[in-house]
Scaffold this active site. Sequence first.
Site, PDB file in Angstrom:
ATOM      1  CG  ASP A  34      -2.097   0.952   1.068  1.00 16.39           C
ATOM      2  OD1 ASP A  34      -1.868   2.180   0.981  1.00 16.39           O
ATOM      3  OD2 ASP A  34      -3.245   0.474   1.033  1.00 16.39           O
ATOM      4  CB  THR A 188     -16.089   0.047  -9.586  1.00 15.34           C
ATOM      5  OG1 THR A 188     -17.216   0.825  -9.153  1.00 15.34           O
ATOM      6  CG2 THR A 188     -15.601   0.627 -10.894  1.00 15.34           C
ATOM      7  CG  ASP A 189     -21.403  -0.009  -8.832  1.00 14.36           C
ATOM      8  OD1 ASP A 189     -20.353   0.657  -8.661  1.00 14.36           O
ATOM      9  OD2 ASP A 189     -22.476   0.272  -8.274  1.00 14.36           O
ATOM     10  CD  GLU A 190     -18.776   4.911  -9.488  1.00 15.66           C
ATOM     11  OE1 GLU A 190     -18.461   5.852 -10.254  1.00 15.66           O
ATOM     12  OE2 GLU A 190     -18.641   4.961  -8.256  1.00 15.66           O
ATOM     13  CE1 TYR A 212     -12.654   4.326  -9.120  1.00 18.43           C
ATOM     14  CE2 TYR A 212     -15.025   4.679  -9.262  1.00 18.43           C
ATOM     15  CZ  TYR A 212     -13.951   3.927  -8.845  1.00 18.43           C
ATOM     16  OH  TYR A 212     -14.168   2.760  -8.157  1.00 18.43           O
ATOM     17  CB  SER A 215      -8.928   5.044 -14.528  1.00 20.35           C
ATOM     18  OG  SER A 215      -9.581   5.066 -13.264  1.00 20.35           O
ATOM     19  CE  LYS A 216     -11.457  -0.023  -9.973  1.00 16.09           C
ATOM     20  NZ  LYS A 216     -10.436  -0.736  -9.155  1.00 16.09           N
ATOM     21  CG  ASN A 242     -17.889  -2.093  -0.652  1.00 11.91           C
ATOM     22  OD1 ASN A 242     -17.460  -2.974   0.087  1.00 11.91           O
ATOM     23  ND2 ASN A 242     -18.270  -2.358  -1.891  1.00 11.91           N
ATOM     24  CB  VAL A 268     -27.689  16.865  -0.507  1.00 11.26           C
ATOM     25  CG1 VAL A 268     -28.441  15.940  -1.463  1.00 11.26           C
ATOM     26  CG2 VAL A 268     -27.693  16.302   0.908  1.00 11.26           C
ATOM     27  NE  ARG A 335     -20.228  12.499  -8.886  1.00 14.50           N
ATOM     28  CZ  ARG A 335     -19.991  11.520  -8.020  1.00 14.50           C
ATOM     29  NH1 ARG A 335     -19.367  11.782  -6.888  1.00 14.50           N
ATOM     30  NH2 ARG A 335     -20.367  10.281  -8.278  1.00 14.50           N
ATOM     31  N   PRO A 336     -20.162  17.361 -12.253  1.00  9.16           N
ATOM     32  CG  PRO A 336     -18.406  18.566 -13.199  1.00  9.16           C
ATOM     33  CD  PRO A 336     -18.902  18.044 -11.889  1.00  9.16           C
ATOM     34  N   GLY A 337     -21.340  15.312 -14.930  1.00  7.70           N
ATOM     35  CA  GLY A 337     -21.516  13.938 -15.375  1.00  7.70           C
ATOM     36  C   GLY A 337     -21.972  12.991 -14.293  1.00  7.70           C
TER      37      GLY A 337
END
Length: 400
Positions: A34, A188-190, A212, A215-216, A242, A268, A335-337
């Site tokens: 790490d 990731t689910d994203e 993000y 890249s994943k 998570n 929010v 946030r954007p997108g």
Amino acid sequence: MNTILITGGAGFIGSNFVNHILEKREELQIIVLDSLTYAGNLANLSSHLDDSNIIVPESHERLEPISYDLSGNSSVLSDTSRDLERLKFKLNSFAYNQTPVNELRQFVEDAVARNRLALVVGSIEDRNVVEQLVPLCDTVVNFAAETHVDRSILNPDQFIKTDVYGTYVLLEASRKNPDLKRFLHVSTDEVYGVASERSFSEKDPINPRNPYSASKAAADRLVYAYNQTYGLPVNIVRPSNNFGPNQYPEKLIPVMIIKALRDGKLPVYGDGKQVRDWLFVRDTARAIELILERAPIGEVYNIAGRNERENLFMVKTILERLGKSTELINYVKDRPGHDVKYSLDDSKLRNELGYSPEKDFESNLKETIDWYVNNQEWWQKILDHDKEYREFMNRWYRER
């Protein structure tokens, strides 16, 4: 499995997995790698650490721009002072051992033999370190990643370096290890993008919409390519959002709990109607253990919480649990997108491997809220002394 290399093992999900394996599987040894960037925290593993099993290589390598001319002069266009400052903060109050990189392997073998766990402070981008550690293991579980969408919008560069190039370095070292039995990559689910009419299954195409998740997705497909091209024994997991104890206080649930405890405004995004599927972190750890034990090589598995809730619902539930007024809610610029909804179908994992969550969502959320209430010293140290955290939070929410 005999020895597992767990990258990103001091982060939120990674440390929960490390603690789970050390507590449930006494026959296994673990090496954690790490880099202790913003979300890595040695306190997450403190019950298993002492002055003999934290190891810091004397030198580190990473991707950086260089300048050179035809006469042969070159220089690195980088300032390492921030990295050194961060490491000093992260290692403060922990005793550790420094070692030359070429002696790292022996130090790690000795530490694992004594303690079942060795933690090496280093990056998956560092080929020298990775190539010392991978041959010691028969299993690799890759949690290491830059993981926060908001940060990826401000600085995509580091996401590409860690999530894509770092994964490549791990894969290259792994395919040279003849004893490797399995390489499990945590995606990731994203990567699927926005869910609309139905939940995504593993057969659906991926369609990431922010730096993000892009890249994943790149790392996800690179892992698959190493299976198809080189026969590397891989599995890929795609968990939903998570939550649980020890989550770095920049994600929705810990941000809202901590701000509510301090009677601050709870930011929010937009109208708060974005839907996420909430998965308790210890269920993620159990699912990954199950996949390592039973899954056929080459398969991809979604891990879902089956607890789809609007962000606003989560915020109001936290306020109610803490006895705070909804007047603390502050609607801010979206946030954007911003993906409106993530939703996974994990029938494959449940039907083929027999996975099921341990507890219900309400019990897990209550446990999480209570953990932050009862462990204020853990997050207060970050708020008070983590310069990088304060800079990010001030910059991001000031622009909202």
